[in-house]
Scaffold this motif. Sequence first.
Motif, PDB file in Angstrom:
ATOM      1  N   LYS A  25     -57.288  -7.858  70.659  1.00 27.39           N
ATOM      2  CA  LYS A  25     -55.651  -7.199  71.078  1.00 27.39           C
ATOM      3  C   LYS A  25     -54.727  -7.498  71.771  1.00 27.39           C
ATOM      4  O   LYS A  25     -53.560  -7.400  70.994  1.00 27.39           O
ATOM      5  N   ALA A  26     -54.916  -9.371  72.105  1.00 29.72           N
ATOM      6  CA  ALA A  26     -53.685  -9.429  72.647  1.00 29.72           C
ATOM      7  C   ALA A  26     -53.711 -10.905  71.932  1.00 29.72           C
ATOM      8  O   ALA A  26     -52.679 -11.227  71.868  1.00 29.72           O
ATOM      9  N   VAL A  27     -54.780 -10.814  71.269  1.00 30.69           N
ATOM     10  CA  VAL A  27     -54.518 -11.403  70.481  1.00 30.69           C
ATOM     11  C   VAL A  27     -53.345 -11.550  69.175  1.00 30.69           C
ATOM     12  O   VAL A  27     -52.422 -12.472  68.979  1.00 30.69           O
ATOM     13  N   LYS A  28     -53.805  -9.917  68.759  1.00 31.76           N
ATOM     14  CA  LYS A  28     -52.915 -10.027  67.513  1.00 31.76           C
ATOM     15  C   LYS A  28     -51.539  -9.525  68.038  1.00 31.76           C
ATOM     16  O   LYS A  28     -50.828  -9.821  67.160  1.00 31.76           O
ATOM     17  N   HIS A  29     -51.314  -9.230  69.341  1.00 30.88           N
ATOM     18  CA  HIS A  29     -49.493  -9.403  69.804  1.00 30.88           C
ATOM     19  C   HIS A  29     -49.498 -10.050  69.885  1.00 30.88           C
ATOM     20  O   HIS A  29     -47.920 -10.093  69.466  1.00 30.88           O
TER      21      HIS A  29
ATOM     22  N   ARG B 181     -44.492 -15.181  76.852  1.00 23.29           N
ATOM     23  CA  ARG B 181     -45.585 -14.091  76.033  1.00 23.29           C
ATOM     24  C   ARG B 181     -47.043 -14.372  76.465  1.00 23.29           C
ATOM     25  O   ARG B 181     -47.592 -13.476  76.508  1.00 23.29           O
ATOM     26  N   GLU B 182     -46.900 -15.687  75.832  1.00 20.81           N
ATOM     27  CA  GLU B 182     -49.148 -16.093  76.544  1.00 20.81           C
ATOM     28  C   GLU B 182     -49.209 -15.555  77.754  1.00 20.81           C
ATOM     29  O   GLU B 182     -50.256 -15.004  78.382  1.00 20.81           O
TER      30      GLU B 182
ATOM     31  N   GLN C 286     -51.780 -13.040  79.226  1.00 19.46           N
ATOM     32  CA  GLN C 286     -52.654 -13.602  79.968  1.00 19.46           C
ATOM     33  C   GLN C 286     -53.547 -13.355  81.079  1.00 19.46           C
ATOM     34  O   GLN C 286     -54.205 -12.928  81.819  1.00 19.46           O
ATOM     35  N   ARG C 287     -52.332 -12.781  82.090  1.00 23.38           N
ATOM     36  CA  ARG C 287     -51.801 -11.774  83.164  1.00 23.38           C
ATOM     37  C   ARG C 287     -52.309 -11.024  83.289  1.00 23.38           C
ATOM     38  O   ARG C 287     -53.326 -10.225  83.848  1.00 23.38           O
TER      39      ARG C 287
ATOM     40  N   LEU D 296     -55.168 -10.226  80.949  1.00 28.00           N
ATOM     41  CA  LEU D 296     -56.643 -10.547  81.502  1.00 28.00           C
ATOM     42  C   LEU D 296     -57.879 -10.944  82.198  1.00 28.00           C
ATOM     43  O   LEU D 296     -58.745  -9.933  82.215  1.00 28.00           O
ATOM     44  N   LEU D 297     -56.518 -11.769  82.748  1.00 28.46           N
ATOM     45  CA  LEU D 297     -57.777 -12.737  84.254  1.00 28.46           C
ATOM     46  C   LEU D 297     -58.376 -11.142  84.940  1.00 28.46           C
ATOM     47  O   LEU D 297     -57.564 -10.729  85.675  1.00 28.46           O
ATOM     48  N   PHE D 298     -59.660 -11.295  85.425  1.00 27.32           N
ATOM     49  CA  PHE D 298     -60.125 -10.684  86.492  1.00 27.32           C
ATOM     50  C   PHE D 298     -60.165  -8.723  85.771  1.00 27.32           C
ATOM     51  O   PHE D 298     -60.494  -8.422  86.570  1.00 27.32           O
ATOM     52  N   SER D 299     -59.766  -8.538  84.496  1.00 30.79           N
ATOM     53  CA  SER D 299     -60.132  -7.042  83.971  1.00 30.79           C
ATOM     54  C   SER D 299     -61.953  -7.151  84.138  1.00 30.79           C
ATOM     55  O   SER D 299     -62.144  -8.360  83.820  1.00 30.79           O
ATOM     56  N   ALA D 300     -62.278  -5.969  83.840  1.00 35.93           N
ATOM     57  CA  ALA D 300     -63.012  -5.593  83.720  1.00 35.93           C
ATOM     58  C   ALA D 300     -64.076  -6.062  82.504  1.00 35.93           C
ATOM     59  O   ALA D 300     -65.385  -6.703  82.215  1.00 35.93           O
ATOM     60  N   ASN D 301     -63.226  -6.456  81.428  1.00 40.91           N
ATOM     61  CA  ASN D 301     -63.879  -6.334  79.796  1.00 40.91           C
ATOM     62  C   ASN D 301     -63.981  -7.596  80.000  1.00 40.91           C
ATOM     63  O   ASN D 301     -64.657  -8.655  79.901  1.00 40.91           O
ATOM     64  N   GLN D 302     -63.020  -8.669  81.054  1.00 39.88           N
ATOM     65  CA  GLN D 302     -62.907 -10.521  80.850  1.00 39.88           C
ATOM     66  C   GLN D 302     -64.048 -10.908  81.929  1.00 39.88           C
ATOM     67  O   GLN D 302     -64.492 -11.770  81.476  1.00 39.88           O
ATOM     68  N   LEU D 303     -64.525 -10.162  82.733  1.00 46.34           N
ATOM     69  CA  LEU D 303     -65.690 -11.002  83.619  1.00 46.34           C
ATOM     70  C   LEU D 303     -66.917 -10.316  83.286  1.00 46.34           C
ATOM     71  O   LEU D 303     -67.800 -10.644  83.227  1.00 46.34           O
ATOM     72  N   GLU D 304     -66.600  -8.956  82.539  1.00 43.79           N
ATOM     73  CA  GLU D 304     -68.094  -8.999  81.455  1.00 43.79           C
ATOM     74  C   GLU D 304     -68.102 -10.398  80.335  1.00 43.79           C
ATOM     75  O   GLU D 304     -69.576 -10.422  80.430  1.00 43.79           O
ATOM     76  N   ALA D 305     -67.408 -10.171  79.840  1.00 42.15           N
ATOM     77  CA  ALA D 305     -67.308 -11.800  79.148  1.00 42.15           C
ATOM     78  C   ALA D 305     -67.844 -12.798  79.790  1.00 42.15           C
ATOM     79  O   ALA D 305     -68.878 -13.351  79.581  1.00 42.15           O
TER      80      ALA D 305
END
Length: 263
Positions: free
Chosen positions: A214-218, A233-234, A238-239, A241-250
């Motif tokens: 979603k962030a890429v599209k935005h 905006r980049e 990025q801030r 996403l970093l250390f969010s649950a889905n990012q850590l799962e990736a």
Amino acid sequence: MHDRISLTIEDHIATVCFNRPEKMNALDMPMFAALLEAQQAIADDSTVRAVVLTATGEHFCAGLDVQGVMTDPSAIETLLSKGEPEQQWLGNYVQQVVVGWQQLKVPVIAALQGYVFGGGFQLALGADFRITHPESQLSVMEIRWGIIPDMGITMVGCSVAALDQLKLLAMTGKRISGREAQQLGLSTQLADDPVTVALELARSIVANNPDAVKAVKHLFNQYDGDNKASLAREEALQRTLLFSANQLEAVQANIQKRAPVFS
């Protein structure tokens, strides 16, 4: 959902299928309404992570049902009308049918075959990606009816093709093949089976962190030539996403060499 459109959601992929093959999926008033309804249903469903636009029959969409729409002044007035403030439309009714795909937070993939004319062509441009049969035929056909393309083409078209090529297509009504469309930047990829390839692409996208997708599209949709704002905006995205649950799962899935499970 109107019978003009079918909407199915499976494994985080929403498939929107035009269902008027006897009229080459031409756009009449019920079909316009069904498309807007499908957009809203997808926007309201947090499980959807990608969308595929496709059609029954041989043709994606032959454009406006001229006989059914252009002869009815009330229909024209509806198409050119603005939405209510709470609907958050960027333009009028008919423009929202196209730009609404860009307003969705998730990527939209159009599988194109046969005729992709007029409003059908603009609908395809509203998608993020276009998987196109080499022998399909695409045309900005409105000039043949003495009008201009007005379904948001300046918003969705100018970011994918050179301005002079869009002007040429809009001024001549020339038909181009899927192969020519790719050469002009109007097609993302050619495929003999566009639907299968579109679904494969959707599945590959859905396998990634949905927040990052979603962030890429935005990120790219918001680019307006202001480099300073874009760089900021980049960083801001990025801030988030970093250390969010889905990012850590990736990260963990990569380290453990397993398929990720995103929330």
